[in-house]
Design an enzyme around this catalytic site. Structure first.
Site, PDB file in Angstrom:
ATOM      1  N   PHE A   1     -13.539  20.878   7.860  1.00 48.94           N
ATOM      2  CA  PHE A   1     -13.653  20.340   6.503  1.00 48.94           C
ATOM      3  C   PHE A   1     -14.904  19.478   6.397  1.00 48.94           C
ATOM      4  O   PHE A   1     -15.242  18.740   7.307  1.00 48.94           O
ATOM      5  CB  PHE A   1     -12.417  19.471   6.224  1.00 48.94           C
ATOM      6  CG  PHE A   1     -12.454  18.804   4.894  1.00 48.94           C
ATOM      7  CD1 PHE A   1     -12.007  19.467   3.757  1.00 48.94           C
ATOM      8  CD2 PHE A   1     -12.934  17.504   4.757  1.00 48.94           C
ATOM      9  CE1 PHE A   1     -12.027  18.835   2.530  1.00 48.94           C
ATOM     10  CE2 PHE A   1     -12.971  16.884   3.528  1.00 48.94           C
ATOM     11  CZ  PHE A   1     -12.511  17.555   2.412  1.00 48.94           C
TER      12      PHE A   1
ATOM     13  N   ASP B   1       0.840  -1.184   0.000  1.00 50.99           N
ATOM     14  CA  ASP B   1       0.000   0.000   0.000  1.00 50.99           C
ATOM     15  C   ASP B   1       0.876   1.236   0.000  1.00 50.99           C
ATOM     16  O   ASP B   1       1.942   1.220   0.602  1.00 50.99           O
ATOM     17  CB  ASP B   1      -0.867   0.012   1.260  1.00 50.99           C
ATOM     18  CG  ASP B   1      -2.094  -0.842   1.070  1.00 50.99           C
ATOM     19  OD1 ASP B   1      -2.570  -0.939  -0.074  1.00 50.99           O
ATOM     20  OD2 ASP B   1      -2.562  -1.417   2.061  1.00 50.99           O
TER      21      ASP B   1
ATOM     22  N   ASP C   1      -7.399  23.648  12.700  1.00 47.07           N
ATOM     23  CA  ASP C   1      -7.611  22.481  11.827  1.00 47.07           C
ATOM     24  C   ASP C   1      -6.737  21.331  12.326  1.00 47.07           C
ATOM     25  O   ASP C   1      -5.515  21.391  12.251  1.00 47.07           O
ATOM     26  CB  ASP C   1      -7.212  22.886  10.396  1.00 47.07           C
ATOM     27  CG  ASP C   1      -7.438  21.763   9.406  1.00 47.07           C
ATOM     28  OD1 ASP C   1      -7.799  20.655   9.845  1.00 47.07           O
ATOM     29  OD2 ASP C   1      -7.251  22.006   8.205  1.00 47.07           O
TER      30      ASP C   1
ATOM     31  N   ASP D   1      -8.712  -6.219   3.091  1.00 47.80           N
ATOM     32  CA  ASP D   1      -7.493  -6.811   2.546  1.00 47.80           C
ATOM     33  C   ASP D   1      -7.503  -8.329   2.668  1.00 47.80           C
ATOM     34  O   ASP D   1      -6.682  -9.013   2.060  1.00 47.80           O
ATOM     35  CB  ASP D   1      -6.252  -6.305   3.301  1.00 47.80           C
ATOM     36  CG  ASP D   1      -5.893  -4.894   2.895  1.00 47.80           C
ATOM     37  OD1 ASP D   1      -6.244  -4.507   1.762  1.00 47.80           O
ATOM     38  OD2 ASP D   1      -5.274  -4.190   3.706  1.00 47.80           O
TER      39      ASP D   1
END
Lengths: 680, 571
Positions: free
Chosen positions: A375, A305, A342, A520
């Site tokens: 966000f 990955d 943030d 996976d």
């Protein structure tokens, strides 16, 4: 907290000597035919010794000689047992220290009606639910079904920083022997005690219970074949000697036989197998079988990955590009304000980058007035409002909409730059406030330091690496180039992974992959070597055939090395074993026929003192070489990532040519000592 | 040693290398591309139909049982021909029936490709027995050899397409018939014509009686020699028409015929390496195996040539001119080089013919002949079976090399596992079992020792040579040993049979397990089974395995004899 003291090396050696004596019985030795033949040889010479002692008229050789040969033959078997026992002891010490923690723990079992009772951890069964409070040890492998907690896995991974484990995430599994630091958890047990990874592992290092791996079986057959050939050679030597009017004793024939059969590898083969597992264990890798470790050496293709393995996991800003007529400091300040509250990884890294590069722009007063806008997937923006004044940062298309709504001018060069960054594989974040579009932040995936070297080593080993990522083609390409992976699979889904593994396997490659998520699991099961991260879900771990307790996906490099070392050690010691026979012939054959064919002394190129010292030296060398090679069997032959040809040429030189030469020197030295101390 | 001798050796190998590719390619077309000879296809179809051969692929067990059945039938027929030859035609000398033990030995000997000759051709076998019985078996035995090679090569290179459709090794009957029709017959016709041109006889006349210049009567045996001679060499059979084999002027009249006889011995075994390369889709595989063979053959030739060029130390005290070297038992028309090289190639291959008395070679020269055979008849070896045996060593070499580079060993992409190692090791162990046990028994028992004419170390060499030659299906003899006794006829027949069909059975078993394996791609970490390093490894493994197995007996036999002769004594 229970402190477990791992056994010292001396302790292991002492214990293994006891075990070696205990295993000096034919039933146990029959599993290793080469050593079994030595055992029979030892018994035979001992019987001859007893016979000669009581009726000296029958004896062909002096008592001291038969006695010494018998003594050294027994030691040959003993040394081989000791090698195995030491490997076993080291492996057990490591595995038991992990296991001891779990077994002495008392667990709080929770019944379906909510009642709780205390039971010893050993009584837990699969699907039991247990509750664990802060500071308690986790008694068995399990999956969190309720709660979130920070867990100290240092006992297993050696990593001191605690990790967060949470229910219904990819990080929901816990391992026996780790400790909960904060909060409490409800855990469903996933394995019966005795079935956990640790128990599997302990079985692999126990000599008596261990299953031989396919390659070990093949090697065993090869060694039995050689033993058979030498049995024929030695037994037919008796008639040949009679024909040559030479009366040779059984003691010397047995000595020759033991010297010729591959005792070096035969005596160490079990130790090599066990220590391969032990080396994996030392690297905090739990293998489900010895075969998995062997397979590792054969891996051709590795699927990895991108996120968390090749890159640091989050994007980092590398450049601020202000719009026309915008001061870079204004852009920096806007970024600092919008990122202050943030807490996403991107937000943190932008704040850090700006402060470090451009200094601090905002005051305490401003911070108090700050309203943070987090966000959201719909707006694809985040930012802050401060005294009616808005700052937004986000995907360039989102900011474009924001600007259009506010009626701002959108500078064309900003759009161009954003496109360019996208093409380069980076992520452009646009920044705007209520009055204008300020510019672009160039965010980039940062490749982990040192990863390039590791891929280069993999390449040198002949392993083809494939990076898997959900990113678009351009992003994937950039990272792939930067990290030095051979191929990449962009915009990949778990199904793509599975397909890719099947494709590579159909081409005849052995595929390894690392994974942690439940999705996976099919790919991990399909891969020839599936390595699950300890932090992964139980499903992933169940599908895999190795678990990495450190959850470090690049550890595949070490795993491959361990697999290769295991096979190489077998090959090299087999070669050595065969090659060393040459010198033994030159020592023993002239000694055998010294009376009937004195001319054959031409073969005594080592110039050994006497026939007895020649035979005895060869037998002693044969026994001592096992001891001398125990450390190599335990450590494994050093693997160097070079082409197969160079590797073989090197090994042949060291163990083949060396195997022919070393015994000449060794036997000569032992002979000189024997002559010097006046034994012969 | 002289320049001429070395030139002859070099010329032979150069010519051999030049012929390897064209003949190898021809063989590949014969066996693996069914449509390459359009004219013959319809004939072939009719022939197979006549013999009711359907030609479907066989698995290893079926292939092996067809092969063994066919050969056992061959033994029975040949046995019956010999024991009834007085009733059969073409017996101008009215020779009597062959005694049963000798007939059995000879039947097994010719069927197993050994051509050990306990009989003396011209005085005990009729022309019918020689032509119909022996020559026919010369073709069949060589054809069988080619067939087993093909089966093994297919085992390594083919793979099963699906789980249901298991891989097959081809069809024994098709392979056998193709070998005889398209390979052995045409080559034999060409070669016999060449031999006739050199003066080899080919007739059906009874023995001629001449009065020599000295006035004494001399009998000259006649017969169809050239036709038997051609297949004797091309098929690496070795059974000569005459007892003196290729030393006889009617079998091998000129230095030129000698040169081409040597070439004929190694021609097909060498060409097969190229065929093998084509079959595995990688001609480098074949060239590497050939390189190993050529290297070992050159080593052997050089050693023998050197030892035979030395004077015999036992004759030093006599006033004998020994400038040429050890010429005892050699034909002057071939010289030291022509005899040494012939002997080397006849023992490298399972040819077993001889153009000199091997018993009279120097002790170490004779030891090289023994070693050539003890290596397992893999230096060229018999037609087909030589490469077959070489591939067994390849399996073992790859097993060890694979481990040493840290990979689970694989050959041509197929994993070498327990089963293959078991069969390969048994294959290797079979020979010492037969050779050492047979020799040991014979040197213990009075009925074994009574055949010996030379006591001591040389006697041991002679018995060892007999069992080695039988087990390895070579067929050459050290002479000096009266092998036509009940004990030797029967034990040698048994050893020949087991040495031939035991090894074929084990090799076919490997073919059977390999053919169904998945082919794994080679990667940078795979050790390639070609190239200089591989060739060196292969030679090293062959030499060391044989050396470790036979070191004691070689030391007691030829080497002790050498040490004695250096001191000027016989024992």
């Amino acid at each position: 907290m229970i402190e477990f003291k791992p056994q010292s090396n001396r302790g292991i050696i002492l214990e293994s000597l006891g075990l070696s004596l205990k295993r000096l019985n034919p039933v146990y030795l029959a599993k290793n035919p080469v050593m079994f033949v030595v055992f029979i040889g030892g018994s035979l010479t001992t019987l001859i010794l007893i016979r000669d002692y009581f009726s000296s008229s029958l004896s062909q050789e002096p008592l001291w000689f038969t006695g010494s040969i018998a003594f050294w033959l027994w030691f040959t078997v003993l040394f081989s047992n000791a090698a195995e026992a030491i490997a076993e002891g080291k492996g057990k010490a490591h595995a038991f220290s992990l296991k001891a923690l779990a077994q002495t723990t008392i667990a709080r079992r929770v019944h379906d009606n909510g009642e709780e009772e205390f039971v010893p951890a050993i009584q837990l069964r699969r699907d039991d639910k247990i509750k664990i409070l802060a500071t308690e040890f986790i008694p068995a492998d399990g999956e969190i079904i309720e709660g979130i907690a920070s867990i100290d896995e240092s006992a297993i991974t050696g990593e001191s920083a605690p990790v967060i484990r949470e229910s219904e995430s990819d990080m929901s599994s816990v391992i026996a022997g780790t400790r909960v630091l904060s909060n409490s958890l409800l855990i469903r047990i996933t394995s019966n005690p005795g079935e956990s990874f640790l128990d599997q592992m302990i079985h692999l290092v126990l000599a008596a219970k261990r299953q031989k791996t396919p390659n070990e079986i093949a090697l065993q057959i090869f060694l039995i074949g050689l033993t058979l050939i030498f049995l024929i050679v030695c037994s037919t030597l008796i008639p040949f000697a009679l024909y040559a009017k030479s009366n040779i004793s059984l003691t010397i024939i047995v000595s020759l036989l033991v010297c010729l059969i591959p005792t070096t590898i035969g005596g160490l083969v079990s130790a090599i197998g066990i220590s391969g597992i032990e080396r994996a264990l030392r690297k905090n890798i739990l293998a489900m079988s010895g075969k998995a470790v062997e397979t590792a050496g054969d891996i051709d293709v590795l699927l990895l990955d991108k996120t968390g393995t090749i890159t640091l996991g989050n994007r980092m800003p590398v450049e601020l590009i202000p719009g026309e007529n915008v001061d870079v400091k204004d852009l920096a300040k806007a970024l600092q304000l919008s990122s202050y509250a943030d807490h996403t990884p991107e937000g943190r890294s932008i704040l850090e980058f700006v402060v470090k590069k451009y200094g601090n722009f905002i005051t305490e007063r401003e911070i108090e007035k700050l309203t943070f806008i987090p966000f959201s997937a719909e707006t694809r923006m985040s930012g802050c409002d401060i005294e009616g004044y808005s700052i937004r940062k986000g995907a360039s298309s989102a900011i474009q909409k924001f600007a259009e709504r506010k009626g701002l001018f959108i500078p064309p060069e900003c759009t161009q730059i954003a496109e360019q960054i996208g093409r380069k594989g980076g992520t452009p974040l646009a920044v705007a406030d209520s009055t204008r579009v300020l510019g672009i932040v160039y965010l980039k995936d940062i490749v982990k330091p040192g990863i390039r070297d590791r891929f280069q080593r993999l390449k040198a080993m002949g392993v083809h690496t494939i990076m898997i990522t959900g990113d678009n083609f351009f992003t994937a390409q950039t990272i792939a180039e930067e990290a030095g992976v051979d191929t990449f699979l962009a915009e990949a889904t778990p199904e793509h992974k599975l397909d890719r593994i099947r494709q590579e396997q159909a081409k005849g490659f052995l595929v390894a992959m690392t994974g942690d998520g439940t999705n996976d699991a099919p790919a991990l099961a399909q891969a020839d070597l599936g390595i699950a991260m300890a932090s992964g879900t139980p499903a992933a771990k169940e599908a895999a055939n190795m678990v990495d307790l450190d959850s470090n996906p690049t550890k595949i490099l070490e795993i491959i090395e361990i697999g290769k070392q295991l096979l190489m050690t077998r090959g090299c010691l087999t070669t050595f074993s065969i090659a060393s026979d040459v010198a033994k012939y030159f020592a023993i054959i002239p000694a055998l026929f010294i009376l009937s064919i004195p001319e054959l002394d031409a073969l005594n190129i080592m110039g050994l003192g006497s026939p007895y010292s020649a035979v005895l030296s060869a037998v002693i060398f044969n026994a001592l070489i096992i001891v001398a090679l125990i450390p190599l069997a335990l450590k494994g032959v050093k693997y160097r990532p070079m082409g197969a040809k160079n590797l073989l040429a090197r090994s042949l030189l060291i163990y083949g040519v060396g195997g022919i030469l070393v015994p000449f020197g060794g036997i000569k030295i032992i002979d000189t000592i024997l002559v010097y101390i006046g034994l012969v | 040693m002289d320049i001429n001798g070395w030139l002859q050796i070099c010329l032979l190998f150069t010519l051999l290398l030049a012929l390897t590719k064209p003949l190898g390619l021809y063989l590949y077309k014969v066996y693996e591309t069914p449509q390459s000879f359009k004219i013959l296809t319809s004939f072939e179809k009719r022939l197979f139909k006549l013999l009711s051969i359907e030609g479907e692929g066989q698995d290893w067990k079926s292939y092996a049982s067809s092969l063994i059945l066919f050969n056992i039938l061959g033994i029975m027929v040949l046995f019956l021909i010999q024991t009834n030859q007085e009733l059969l035609p073409l017996n101008p000398q009215n020779l009597a029936a062959v005694p049963w033990d000798l007939a059995l030995n000879t039947a097994v000997s010719f069927v197993t490709h050994t051509n050990w000759q306990a009989y003396s051709g011209e005085t005990s076998l009729s022309q019918f027995t020689q032509m119909v019985g022996l020559t026919w078996q010369n073709f069949c035995a060589a054809g069988t050899g080619l067939a087993v090679f093909l089966a093994l090569a297919r085992g390594f290179s083919h793979q099963s397409l699906t789980i249901i459709q298991r891989g097959t090794l081809g069809n024994f009957w098709v392979d056998l018939i193709k070998s005889i029709l398209y390979v052995l017959l045409p080559l034999s016709v060409i070669f016999s014509l060449f031999l006739v041109s050199q003066g080899v006889i080919q007739n059906f006349s009874p023995t001629l009686t001449f009065t020599t210049l000295e006035g004494t009567q001399q009998s000259l045996a006649m017969g169809p020699v050239a036709s038997q001679e051609a297949i004797k060499l091309l098929g690496t059979n070795g059974g000569g028409f005459f007892n003196a084999n290729s030393a006889h002027p009617f079998e091998n009249p000129t230095p030129l015929s000698n040169f081409f006889q040597m070439l004929a011995l190694v021609l097909i075994p060498a060409a097969l390496t190229y065929t093998y390369g084509k079959m595995t889709n990688d001609t480098k595989q074949g060239w590497s195996l050939l390189a190993a063979m050529v290297a070992m053959a050159l080593m052997g030739a050089a050693f023998i040539y050197y030892y035979e060029s030395q004077p015999n130390p036992l004759l030093n005290h006599l006033s004998v001119l020994q400038e040429g070297g050890n010429l005892e038992g050699k034909e002057t028309r071939f010289g030291i080089a022509g005899s040494s090289l012939f002997a080397n190639l006849a023992t490298d291959t399972s040819g077993g013919s001889s153009n000199a008395m091997y018993d009279s070679f120097t002790p170490l020269g004779g030891m090289i002949l023994l070693i050539n055979m003890l290596l397992g008849e893999v230096v060229f070896g018999g037609v087909g079976v030589g490469l077959f045996g070489m591939l067994m060593f390849v399996v073992l070499s790859i097993f060890i090399a694979g481990l040493m580079v840290g990979r689970i060993p694989e050959y041509l992409g197929k994993k070498i596992e327990g089963k293959e190692v078991r069969f390969a090791v048994l294959y290797i162990a079979l020979y010492p079992f037969l050779i050492l046990l047979g020799t040991a028994w014979s040197v213990l028992a009075p009925f074994g020792l009574s055949s010996l004419q030379n006591p001591g170390a040389h006697g041991l060499s002679e018995i060892l040579y007999a069992y080695t030659s039988a087990a390895q299906n070579n067929g050459s003899a050290f002479a000096g040993l009266n092998a036509n006794t009940l004990w030797y006829n029967l034990t040698l027949a048994l050893v020949m049979f087991l040495g031939r069909f035991g090894s074929i059975f084990l090799g076919l078993a490997i073919a059977g397990t390999m053919v169904n394996k998945k082919i794994v791609q080679a990667s940078a970490g795979t050790f390639p089974s070609h190239g200089i390093l591989f060739v060196c490894l292969l030679i090293g493994i062959i030499l060391i395995v044989s050396a470790l197995t036979y070191f004691p007996v070689l030391m007691l036999g030829p080497f002790t004899e050498h040490l004695y002769s250096m001191q000027g004594k016989m024992s």
